[in-house]
Design a protein around this motif. Structure first.
Motif, mmCIF file in Angstrom:
data_model
loop_
_atom_site.group_PDB
_atom_site.id
_atom_site.type_symbol
_atom_site.label_atom_id
_atom_site.label_comp_id
_atom_site.label_asym_id
_atom_site.label_seq_id
_atom_site.Cartn_x
_atom_site.Cartn_y
_atom_site.Cartn_z
ATOM 1 N N ASP A 144 0.940 -1.176 0.200
ATOM 2 C CA ASP A 144 0.027 0.270 0.392
ATOM 3 C C ASP A 144 0.828 1.246 -0.329
ATOM 4 O O ASP A 144 1.179 2.520 -0.821
ATOM 5 C CB ASP A 144 -0.369 -0.428 1.005
ATOM 6 N N ILE A 145 1.926 0.781 0.597
ATOM 7 C CA ILE A 145 2.759 2.231 0.724
ATOM 8 C C ILE A 145 3.917 2.743 -0.623
ATOM 9 O O ILE A 145 3.542 3.580 -0.779
ATOM 10 C CB ILE A 145 4.030 2.350 1.925
ATOM 11 N N ALA A 146 4.402 1.341 -0.917
ATOM 12 C CA ALA A 146 4.823 1.979 -2.778
ATOM 13 C C ALA A 146 4.175 1.985 -3.285
ATOM 14 O O ALA A 146 3.868 2.845 -4.032
ATOM 15 C CB ALA A 146 5.856 -0.038 -2.615
ATOM 16 N N ARG A 147 2.498 1.958 -3.311
ATOM 17 C CA ARG A 147 1.948 1.613 -3.956
ATOM 18 C C ARG A 147 1.413 3.285 -4.148
ATOM 19 O O ARG A 147 1.142 4.039 -5.226
ATOM 20 C CB ARG A 147 0.070 1.098 -4.450
ATOM 21 N N GLU A 148 0.571 3.947 -3.087
ATOM 22 C CA GLU A 148 0.973 5.405 -3.203
ATOM 23 C C GLU A 148 2.138 6.143 -3.304
ATOM 24 O O GLU A 148 1.805 7.360 -4.018
ATOM 25 C CB GLU A 148 0.488 6.002 -1.434
ATOM 26 N N PRO A 193 5.115 5.411 -5.548
ATOM 27 C CA PRO A 193 5.992 3.866 -6.158
ATOM 28 C C PRO A 193 7.613 4.792 -7.066
ATOM 29 O O PRO A 193 8.506 4.608 -6.616
ATOM 30 C CB PRO A 193 5.353 3.527 -7.544
ATOM 31 N N LEU A 194 7.566 5.855 -6.954
ATOM 32 C CA LEU A 194 9.052 6.711 -7.645
ATOM 33 C C LEU A 194 10.116 7.103 -6.284
ATOM 34 O O LEU A 194 11.039 6.866 -6.547
ATOM 35 C CB LEU A 194 8.237 8.011 -8.254
ATOM 36 N N LEU A 242 11.588 -1.125 1.280
ATOM 37 C CA LEU A 242 10.701 -1.006 2.441
ATOM 38 C C LEU A 242 10.366 -1.701 3.321
ATOM 39 O O LEU A 242 9.989 -3.135 2.233
ATOM 40 C CB LEU A 242 9.823 -0.152 1.764
ATOM 41 N N GLY A 243 10.554 -1.546 4.766
ATOM 42 C CA GLY A 243 10.240 -2.577 4.819
ATOM 43 C C GLY A 243 9.506 -2.584 6.629
ATOM 44 O O GLY A 243 8.893 -1.687 6.867
ATOM 45 N N ALA A 244 9.127 -3.648 7.103
ATOM 46 C CA ALA A 244 8.271 -4.204 8.387
ATOM 47 C C ALA A 244 9.149 -5.064 8.856
ATOM 48 O O ALA A 244 9.863 -5.815 8.617
ATOM 49 C CB ALA A 244 6.886 -3.902 7.774
ATOM 50 N N ILE A 245 8.761 -4.362 10.269
ATOM 51 C CA ILE A 245 9.383 -5.140 11.503
ATOM 52 C C ILE A 245 8.269 -5.891 12.332
ATOM 53 O O ILE A 245 7.471 -4.404 12.989
ATOM 54 C CB ILE A 245 10.684 -4.420 12.629
ATOM 55 N N VAL A 246 7.319 -6.938 12.445
ATOM 56 C CA VAL A 246 6.277 -6.565 13.362
ATOM 57 C C VAL A 246 6.711 -7.596 14.133
ATOM 58 O O VAL A 246 7.531 -8.238 14.661
ATOM 59 C CB VAL A 246 5.558 -7.970 12.584
ATOM 60 N N ARG A 247 6.227 -6.956 15.388
ATOM 61 C CA ARG A 247 6.286 -7.282 17.597
ATOM 62 C C ARG A 247 4.853 -7.994 17.662
ATOM 63 O O ARG A 247 3.864 -7.222 17.312
ATOM 64 C CB ARG A 247 7.033 -6.270 18.199
ATOM 65 N N ASN A 257 11.406 -4.198 -2.336
ATOM 66 C CA ASN A 257 12.046 -3.456 -3.424
ATOM 67 C C ASN A 257 11.103 -3.208 -4.551
ATOM 68 O O ASN A 257 10.893 -4.203 -5.331
ATOM 69 C CB ASN A 257 13.254 -4.968 -3.793
ATOM 70 N N LEU A 258 11.665 -1.996 -5.044
ATOM 71 C CA LEU A 258 10.840 -1.819 -6.323
ATOM 72 C C LEU A 258 11.895 -1.289 -7.232
ATOM 73 O O LEU A 258 13.015 -0.362 -6.928
ATOM 74 C CB LEU A 258 10.096 -0.555 -6.235
ATOM 75 N N ALA A 259 12.430 -1.573 -8.628
ATOM 76 C CA ALA A 259 13.470 -1.446 -9.351
ATOM 77 C C ALA A 259 12.406 -1.013 -10.046
ATOM 78 O O ALA A 259 12.183 -2.604 -11.026
ATOM 79 C CB ALA A 259 14.352 -2.422 -8.699
ATOM 80 N N THR A 260 13.042 -0.508 -11.432
ATOM 81 C CA THR A 260 12.960 -0.350 -12.970
ATOM 82 C C THR A 260 14.202 -0.683 -13.621
ATOM 83 O O THR A 260 14.902 0.083 -13.314
ATOM 84 C CB THR A 260 12.163 0.194 -13.202
#
Length: 80
Positions: free
Chosen positions: A39-43, A45-46, A53-58, A71-74
């Motif tokens: 969702d964050i990457a979609r909002e 992307p550039l 982009l990472g998440a740590i779940v506790r 990871n996003l790359a072109t």
């Protein structure tokens, strides 16, 4: 159901989850972590291109239970 907290970070920011979400299974925890990152990457992307982009779940005790990354790359091909 157990409560899990989804902290998100990249090279510029971090967000600490103080509220958490209740999840019925480890698969649901994994799914939510990936959904949050996507969702964050979609909002923006550039902004997140060529970065991690990472998440740590506790869990409720603060123990890290899962990490997730997107990871996003072109790459331009040819004469583009």
């Amino acid at each position: 159901m157990s409560r899990y907290f989804f902290d998100v970070h990249d090279h510029e920011f971090s967000s600490h989850d103080d509220h958490g979400r209740e999840c019925a299974s480890p698969d649901r925890v994994r799914e939510i972590a990936l959904q949050v990152l996507c969702d964050i990457a979609r909002e923006q992307p550039l902004k997140h291109m060529h970065s991690r982009l990472g998440a740590i779940v506790r869990d409720e005790s603060g123990e890290v239970m899962l990490t997730a990354t997107v990871n996003l790359a072109t790459t331009w091909v040819g004469d583009a």
